[in-house]
Design a protein around this motif. Structure first.
Motif, PDB file in Angstrom:
ATOM      1  N   ALA A   9      -3.981  -1.025   2.910  1.00  0.00           N
ATOM      2  CA  ALA A   9      -3.998  -2.482   3.023  1.00  0.00           C
ATOM      3  C   ALA A   9      -4.135  -3.129   1.651  1.00  0.00           C
ATOM      4  N   ILE A  10      -3.270  -4.101   1.397  1.00  0.00           N
ATOM      5  CA  ILE A  10      -3.406  -4.943   0.207  1.00  0.00           C
ATOM      6  C   ILE A  10      -3.833  -6.312   0.721  1.00  0.00           C
ATOM      7  N   ILE A  11      -5.100  -6.634   0.471  1.00  0.00           N
ATOM      8  CA  ILE A  11      -5.698  -7.880   0.969  1.00  0.00           C
ATOM      9  C   ILE A  11      -6.025  -8.739  -0.247  1.00  0.00           C
ATOM     10  N   VAL A  12      -5.344  -9.871  -0.365  1.00  0.00           N
ATOM     11  CA  VAL A  12      -5.496 -10.737  -1.535  1.00  0.00           C
ATOM     12  C   VAL A  12      -6.023 -12.099  -1.102  1.00  0.00           C
ATOM     13  N   VAL A  17      -8.130  -8.958  -5.189  1.00  0.00           N
ATOM     14  CA  VAL A  17      -7.727  -7.990  -4.175  1.00  0.00           C
ATOM     15  C   VAL A  17      -8.978  -7.258  -3.695  1.00  0.00           C
ATOM     16  N   LEU A  18      -9.032  -7.006  -2.385  1.00  0.00           N
ATOM     17  CA  LEU A  18     -10.183  -6.336  -1.795  1.00  0.00           C
ATOM     18  C   LEU A  18      -9.993  -4.825  -1.878  1.00  0.00           C
ATOM     19  N   LEU A  19     -10.954  -4.148  -2.493  1.00  0.00           N
ATOM     20  CA  LEU A  19     -10.896  -2.699  -2.669  1.00  0.00           C
ATOM     21  C   LEU A  19     -12.198  -2.071  -2.204  1.00  0.00           C
ATOM     22  N   PHE A  91       0.725  -2.118   2.856  1.00  0.00           N
ATOM     23  CA  PHE A  91       1.060  -3.316   3.620  1.00  0.00           C
ATOM     24  C   PHE A  91       0.263  -4.519   3.123  1.00  0.00           C
ATOM     25  N   GLU A  92       0.926  -5.658   3.053  1.00  0.00           N
ATOM     26  CA  GLU A  92       0.217  -6.912   2.820  1.00  0.00           C
ATOM     27  C   GLU A  92      -0.552  -7.214   4.104  1.00  0.00           C
ATOM     28  N   CYS A  93      -1.845  -7.480   3.971  1.00  0.00           N
ATOM     29  CA  CYS A  93      -2.689  -7.736   5.146  1.00  0.00           C
ATOM     30  C   CYS A  93      -3.527  -8.993   4.917  1.00  0.00           C
ATOM     31  N   ARG A  94      -3.985  -9.564   6.032  1.00  0.00           N
ATOM     32  CA  ARG A  94      -4.845 -10.744   5.993  1.00  0.00           C
ATOM     33  C   ARG A  94      -6.099 -10.452   6.805  1.00  0.00           C
ATOM     34  N   LEU A  95      -7.253 -10.776   6.228  1.00  0.00           N
ATOM     35  CA  LEU A  95      -8.517 -10.598   6.947  1.00  0.00           C
ATOM     36  C   LEU A  95      -8.563 -11.505   8.165  1.00  0.00           C
ATOM     37  N   LEU A  96      -9.068 -10.990   9.271  1.00  0.00           N
ATOM     38  CA  LEU A  96      -9.193 -11.787  10.491  1.00  0.00           C
ATOM     39  C   LEU A  96     -10.634 -12.158  10.805  1.00  0.00           C
TER      40      LEU A  96
END
Length: 153
Positions: A9-12, A17-19, A91-96
């Protein structure tokens, strides 16, 4: 040995970016949340499950951004990773959910937490794979770059 698929996951958010944060004998390092695809699971389903396990928060999986191969015998960890061949799908991802209220359900053995890291400072950080740092910067700046990145560490 079989080739292993891994969904990452790539969460921006806000230029960061969240790692996951991790620790080994060499010190602290970062990884993208994600891990191995299980039998009967799609890659996006694997990314969602792995994010719940490692960051404790559900994600919406958007588009496939990058594909990277890791062939262990070609890199600095050849002694321990000989015979490892992994294909990673980023994958580009979004936090829910609310990350601050989240608790990872099954963090990796060397994982110590999660952290938002400034994208502009990625090249200065110990992040694996090392080679992806530049591609993340280019993607976030809107520059066109390749989906298939090749085999690197």
């Amino acid at each position: 040995m079989a080739i292993r698929n891994s969904a990452k996951a790539i969460i921006v958010r806000d230029g960061k970016v969240l790692l996951t944060t991790n620790r080994d004998a060499e010190g602290s390092y970062y990884l993208f949340p994600g891990g191995g695809q299980e039998l009967g699971e799609t890659l996006p389903e694997a990314a969602v499950r792995e994010c719940l396990e490692e960051i404790g928060c559900a994600v919406e999986v958007k588009s496939l951004i990058h594909i990277r191969e890791y062939i262990g015998e070609r890199h600095e960890y050849a002694a321990t990773d000989h015979g490892v061949h992994q294909i990673e799908y980023y994958f580009e991802c979004r936090l829910l959910g609310d990350l601050q209220a989240s608790v990872p359900s099954n963090p990796d053995a060397q994982q110590t937490g999660v952290e938002w890291v400034e994208i502009e400072n990625l090249l200065e950080q110990r992040i694996y794979p090392k080679g992806i740092r530049q591609f993340i910067q280019e993607f976030e700046s809107g520059r066109e770059n390749s989906v298939y990145l090749g085999a690197f560490n």
